[in-house]
Scaffold this active site. Structure first.
Site, mmCIF file in Angstrom:
data_model
loop_
_atom_site.group_PDB
_atom_site.id
_atom_site.type_symbol
_atom_site.label_atom_id
_atom_site.label_comp_id
_atom_site.label_asym_id
_atom_site.label_seq_id
_atom_site.Cartn_x
_atom_site.Cartn_y
_atom_site.Cartn_z
ATOM 1 N N LYS A 152 -7.858 2.699 2.247
ATOM 2 C CA LYS A 152 -8.568 1.937 2.812
ATOM 3 C C LYS A 152 -9.835 1.759 2.990
ATOM 4 O O LYS A 152 -9.574 -0.119 3.128
ATOM 5 C CB LYS A 152 -7.211 1.625 3.785
ATOM 6 C CG LYS A 152 -6.043 2.075 4.140
ATOM 7 C CD LYS A 152 -5.087 0.882 3.241
ATOM 8 C CE LYS A 152 -4.787 -0.244 3.787
ATOM 9 N NZ LYS A 152 -3.857 -1.397 3.486
ATOM 10 N N ALA A 160 0.828 -1.272 -0.563
ATOM 11 C CA ALA A 160 0.502 0.375 -0.114
ATOM 12 C C ALA A 160 0.736 1.214 0.155
ATOM 13 O O ALA A 160 2.143 1.192 0.383
ATOM 14 C CB ALA A 160 -0.846 0.252 0.917
ATOM 15 N N ALA A 215 -9.535 6.439 3.402
ATOM 16 C CA ALA A 215 -10.794 6.534 2.512
ATOM 17 C C ALA A 215 -10.357 5.255 1.438
ATOM 18 O O ALA A 215 -10.530 4.399 0.912
ATOM 19 C CB ALA A 215 -11.042 8.215 1.520
ATOM 20 N N TYR A 253 -5.610 8.747 2.922
ATOM 21 C CA TYR A 253 -5.352 7.221 3.079
ATOM 22 C C TYR A 253 -6.261 6.189 3.586
ATOM 23 O O TYR A 253 -6.538 5.230 2.880
ATOM 24 C CB TYR A 253 -4.021 7.353 3.462
ATOM 25 C CG TYR A 253 -3.817 6.119 4.543
ATOM 26 C CD1 TYR A 253 -2.945 5.364 3.630
ATOM 27 C CD2 TYR A 253 -4.077 6.199 5.931
ATOM 28 C CE1 TYR A 253 -2.527 4.051 4.632
ATOM 29 C CE2 TYR A 253 -3.925 5.111 7.174
ATOM 30 C CZ TYR A 253 -2.974 3.750 5.555
ATOM 31 O OH TYR A 253 -2.848 2.675 6.493
ATOM 32 N N THR A 285 -6.288 -0.808 8.438
ATOM 33 C CA THR A 285 -5.401 -0.134 9.533
ATOM 34 C C THR A 285 -7.511 0.273 10.250
ATOM 35 O O THR A 285 -8.369 0.728 9.746
ATOM 36 C CB THR A 285 -5.539 0.974 8.954
ATOM 37 O OG1 THR A 285 -5.274 2.159 9.822
ATOM 38 C CG2 THR A 285 -5.902 1.528 8.020
ATOM 39 N N ASP A 286 -7.421 0.810 11.625
ATOM 40 C CA ASP A 286 -8.159 1.388 12.410
ATOM 41 C C ASP A 286 -8.675 2.792 11.507
ATOM 42 O O ASP A 286 -9.763 3.038 12.475
ATOM 43 C CB ASP A 286 -7.828 1.455 13.794
ATOM 44 C CG ASP A 286 -6.356 2.523 14.335
ATOM 45 O OD1 ASP A 286 -5.968 3.308 13.247
ATOM 46 O OD2 ASP A 286 -5.977 2.695 15.045
HETATM 47 P P1 NAD Z 1 5.282 0.534 4.409
HETATM 48 O O1 NAD Z 1 5.060 1.731 3.421
HETATM 49 O O2 NAD Z 1 6.511 0.286 4.928
HETATM 50 O O3 NAD Z 1 5.623 -0.493 3.155
HETATM 51 C C1 NAD Z 1 3.858 -0.693 2.151
HETATM 52 C C2 NAD Z 1 5.628 -1.518 0.802
HETATM 53 O O4 NAD Z 1 4.634 -1.725 -0.045
HETATM 54 C C3 NAD Z 1 6.906 -0.796 0.430
HETATM 55 O O5 NAD Z 1 8.021 -2.056 0.459
HETATM 56 C C4 NAD Z 1 6.513 -0.524 -1.398
HETATM 57 O O6 NAD Z 1 7.169 -1.339 -2.883
HETATM 58 C C5 NAD Z 1 5.426 -1.407 -1.240
HETATM 59 N N1 NAD Z 1 4.367 -0.754 -2.634
HETATM 60 C C6 NAD Z 1 3.927 -0.126 -2.811
HETATM 61 N N2 NAD Z 1 3.114 0.498 -3.982
HETATM 62 C C7 NAD Z 1 2.585 -0.599 -4.225
HETATM 63 C C8 NAD Z 1 2.670 -1.546 -5.588
HETATM 64 N N3 NAD Z 1 1.885 -0.508 -6.308
HETATM 65 N N4 NAD Z 1 2.705 -2.181 -5.977
HETATM 66 C C9 NAD Z 1 3.393 -3.707 -4.752
HETATM 67 N N5 NAD Z 1 4.385 -3.150 -4.186
HETATM 68 C C10 NAD Z 1 3.387 -1.468 -3.526
HETATM 69 O O7 NAD Z 1 4.169 0.288 4.680
HETATM 70 P P2 NAD Z 1 3.977 -0.443 6.196
HETATM 71 O O8 NAD Z 1 3.510 0.942 7.505
HETATM 72 O O9 NAD Z 1 4.890 -1.210 6.564
HETATM 73 O O10 NAD Z 1 2.413 -0.972 6.135
HETATM 74 C C11 NAD Z 1 2.352 -2.417 6.246
HETATM 75 C C12 NAD Z 1 0.566 -1.954 5.639
HETATM 76 O O11 NAD Z 1 -0.184 -2.202 6.766
HETATM 77 C C13 NAD Z 1 -0.162 -1.019 4.469
HETATM 78 O O12 NAD Z 1 -1.592 -1.731 3.764
HETATM 79 C C14 NAD Z 1 -1.377 -0.640 5.296
HETATM 80 O O13 NAD Z 1 -2.232 -0.317 5.071
HETATM 81 C C15 NAD Z 1 -1.174 -0.935 6.559
HETATM 82 N N6 NAD Z 1 -1.105 -1.140 8.335
HETATM 83 C C16 NAD Z 1 0.004 -0.236 9.225
HETATM 84 C C17 NAD Z 1 -0.274 0.719 10.008
HETATM 85 C C18 NAD Z 1 1.431 0.981 9.902
HETATM 86 O O14 NAD Z 1 1.054 1.569 11.713
HETATM 87 N N7 NAD Z 1 2.513 1.130 9.347
HETATM 88 C C19 NAD Z 1 -0.769 0.215 10.795
HETATM 89 C C20 NAD Z 1 -1.699 -0.136 10.383
HETATM 90 C C21 NAD Z 1 -2.262 -1.285 9.029
HETATM 91 O O1 DAU Z 2 -3.258 4.175 12.312
HETATM 92 C C1 DAU Z 2 -2.883 3.284 11.710
HETATM 93 C C2 DAU Z 2 -1.804 4.445 10.858
HETATM 94 O O2 DAU Z 2 -0.655 4.744 11.987
HETATM 95 C C3 DAU Z 2 -1.771 3.089 9.685
HETATM 96 O O3 DAU Z 2 -2.532 2.912 8.786
HETATM 97 C C4 DAU Z 2 -0.574 4.460 8.503
HETATM 98 O O4 DAU Z 2 -0.116 3.353 8.228
HETATM 99 C C5 DAU Z 2 0.639 5.226 9.830
HETATM 100 O O5 DAU Z 2 1.176 6.454 8.853
HETATM 101 C C6 DAU Z 2 0.090 5.946 11.155
HETATM 102 O O6 DAU Z 2 -0.704 6.455 9.919
HETATM 103 P P1 DAU Z 2 -0.359 8.277 11.253
HETATM 104 O O7 DAU Z 2 -0.962 8.877 10.650
HETATM 105 O O8 DAU Z 2 -1.248 7.909 12.460
HETATM 106 O O9 DAU Z 2 0.797 8.113 11.316
HETATM 107 P P2 DAU Z 2 2.378 9.413 11.605
HETATM 108 O O10 DAU Z 2 3.287 9.140 12.136
HETATM 109 O O11 DAU Z 2 2.355 9.476 10.143
HETATM 110 O O12 DAU Z 2 1.611 9.932 12.893
HETATM 111 C C7 DAU Z 2 1.355 9.960 14.139
HETATM 112 C C8 DAU Z 2 0.907 11.422 14.449
HETATM 113 O O13 DAU Z 2 2.043 12.006 14.883
HETATM 114 C C9 DAU Z 2 -0.158 11.777 14.281
HETATM 115 O O14 DAU Z 2 -0.696 12.562 15.103
HETATM 116 C C10 DAU Z 2 0.332 13.162 13.645
HETATM 117 C C11 DAU Z 2 1.520 13.212 14.498
HETATM 118 N N1 DAU Z 2 3.316 13.394 13.726
HETATM 119 C C12 DAU Z 2 3.660 13.047 12.090
HETATM 120 C C13 DAU Z 2 4.886 13.141 12.258
HETATM 121 C C14 DAU Z 2 5.437 12.920 10.541
HETATM 122 C C15 DAU Z 2 3.565 14.847 13.867
HETATM 123 O O15 DAU Z 2 3.007 15.363 15.151
HETATM 124 N N2 DAU Z 2 4.546 15.408 13.506
HETATM 125 C C16 DAU Z 2 5.058 14.635 12.136
HETATM 126 O O16 DAU Z 2 6.355 14.934 11.871
#
Ligand code: NAD
Ligand code: DAU
Length: 355
Positions: A165, A90, A163, A161, A136-137
């Site tokens: 998901k 994603a 929307a 994002y 994601t939540d």
């Molecule tokens: P990430 O951005 O670290 O990794 C995403 C991976 O997907 C990358 O390796 C990228 O190269 C690959 N990718 C992107 N577009 C692609 C495409 N068109 N075809 C093939 N590969 C592609 O993401 P993450 O944080 O590891 O999240 C993984 C999954 O978990 C996502 O679906 C995200 O929505 C979900 N998620 C993430 C979190 C979080 O906190 N990071 C929380 C809940 C759910």
């Molecule tokens: O809740 C799950 C989601 O958590 C995943 O689905 C997403 O892929 C992941 O990116 C994450 O989303 P958030 O927007 O919550 O994560 P982020 O790390 O971007 O931001 C966490 C919180 O910190 C948010 O309230 C925004 C704030 N923030 C973020 C950044 C990057 C800052 O205050 N400063 C920053 O520079």
């Protein structure tokens, strides 16, 4: 030599990203009878260096492909005789979705539909093939001071994002209902731990503290997130993939709500100690910047269902998890240097330094 016969041939998408690489490593090591096919486009967020300890394993194969390309996806299903999918690929960063929503529709919505269509085409009979969609939540919207998201909370996505998901979740359920595809979905809170790309809050702050750069806190820093150690998420995915009920959704969370500003202070204190700096010196780098447009106030997960049905629970408390995360980034400065060079550096300069 005869080719090894595997009991499953699992396509894991996004396996070079943060969570995906942890899932791939756990499955390759724990299940030698499964062939793990890691499909990834290797965008800025994908890094094969995350997978060095499994790259030579006999039950591991990497395929560079784009899930938006349906012909490529169909050929992979056919040639590799895929039996199951764990779909993590994603575009995952909310800020990027605000500047480029179309990219999120392409990968998160169209990419998911391409995988669902391939599964429908190549798994015509229900033979226990499973399509697991990792979500994601954020699809549930934003909470006030009280309450938690449960699996039946109405969807209310508020960023491009979330929307995208939410849309992909709906398509997965639609394929389950209409075509009887065997599916499971999980909706997880914010993950943290090793190998997270330093655009997300925790690794961004760690990287900036190490390099004495400004720490950009959005708005007043009062937004709340529920933090989960990535290894706990991987264990939940493992359980849901193997034991989750067909058609069900499971919420996953860390029982660990924190205000952003408190989390940033915790990281500053840990790094002051580990870098032998005077306590309080890193906190002087905190810089309140313009808020994220449409910034969701609070997320909190009620994970009772997965706890009761699959006996899962988070194992790491936040203090322990943050110490381990900071240690990993300090020990892996080369990884950080590598992934922050080039394209990301210009994105960072544009989006954070100018605020
Ligand atoms: P990430 O951005 O670290 O990794 C995403 C991976 O997907 C990358 O390796 C990228 O190269 C690959 N990718 C992107 N577009 C692609 C495409 N068109 N075809 C093939 N590969 C592609 O993401 P993450 O944080 O590891 O999240 C993984 C999954 O978990 C996502 O679906 C995200 O929505 C979900 N998620 C993430 C979190 C979080 O906190 N990071 C929380 C809940 C759910
Ligand atoms: O809740 C799950 C989601 O958590 C995943 O689905 C997403 O892929 C992941 O990116 C994450 O989303 P958030 O927007 O919550 O994560 P982020 O790390 O971007 O931001 C966490 C919180 O910190 C948010 O309230 C925004 C704030 N923030 C973020 C950044 C990057 C800052 O205050 N400063 C920053 O520079």
């Amino acid at each position: 030599m005869s080719e090894q016969v595997f009991s499953k041939r699992i396509l894991i998408t996004g396996g070079a990203g943060f969570i995906g690489s942890h899932v791939v490593k756990q499955f390759v090591k724990k299940y030698p009878n499964y062939l793990i096919l890691n499909l990834d486009k290797l965008t800025y967020a994908g890094n094969l260096g995350n997978l060095h300890d499994v790259e030579d394993a006999e039950n591991y194969k990497f395929i560079k492909a784009d899930i938006v390309n349906s012909e490529e996806i169909n050929a992979i299903f056919q040639n590799e005789k895929i039996t199951d999918v764990i779909h993590l690929a994603a575009e995952s960063h909310v800020d990027r979705s605000i500047t480029n929503p179309t990219e999120f529709v392409m990968t998160n919505v169209l990419g998911t539909i391409n995988l669902l269509l391939a599964a429908k085409q190549f798994w015509p009979k229900n033979q226990g093939n499973r399509f697991y969609h990792v979500s994601t939540d954020e699809v549930y919207g934003s909470l006030g001071d009280t309450g938690h998201f449960v699996e039946t909370t109405a969807y209310d996505p508020r960023s491009p994002y979330s929307a995208s998901k939410a849309s992909s979740d709906h398509f997965v359920r639609a394929f389950s209902h209409t075509y009887h595809l065997e599916t499971v979905i999980s909706n997880c809170s914010n993950n943290y731990g090793p190998y997270q790309f330093p655009e997300k809050l925790i690794p961004l702050m760690i990287n900036n503290i190490i390099h004495n750069k400004a720490l950009p806190v959005y708005g007043a820093g009062l937004n709340v997130r529920d933090w989960l150690w990535v290894g706990d998420h991987v264990n939940a995915i493992d359980l849901i993939f193997h034991k989750g009920k067909n058609g069900e959704t499971y919420n996953i969370g860390g029982d660990c709500e924190m205000k952003n500003i408190d989390l940033v202070h915790l990281l500053c204190n840990i790094l002051d100690r580990k870098l032998n700096r005077e306590q309080g010196s890193s906190a002087k780098l905190i810089h309140y910047v313009t808020d994220r447009p449409g910034h969701d106030m609070r997320y909190a997960i009620d994970a009772s269902k997965i706890k009761a049905d699959l006996s899962w629970s988070p194992s790491y408390r936040v203090e322990q998890g943050m110490e381990a995360t900071v240690d990993w980034y300090l020990e892996n400065e080369n990884w950080l240097k590598n992934v922050t060079s080039g394209e990301y550096q210009s994105y960072y300069d544009k989006h954070y330094l100018q605020k």
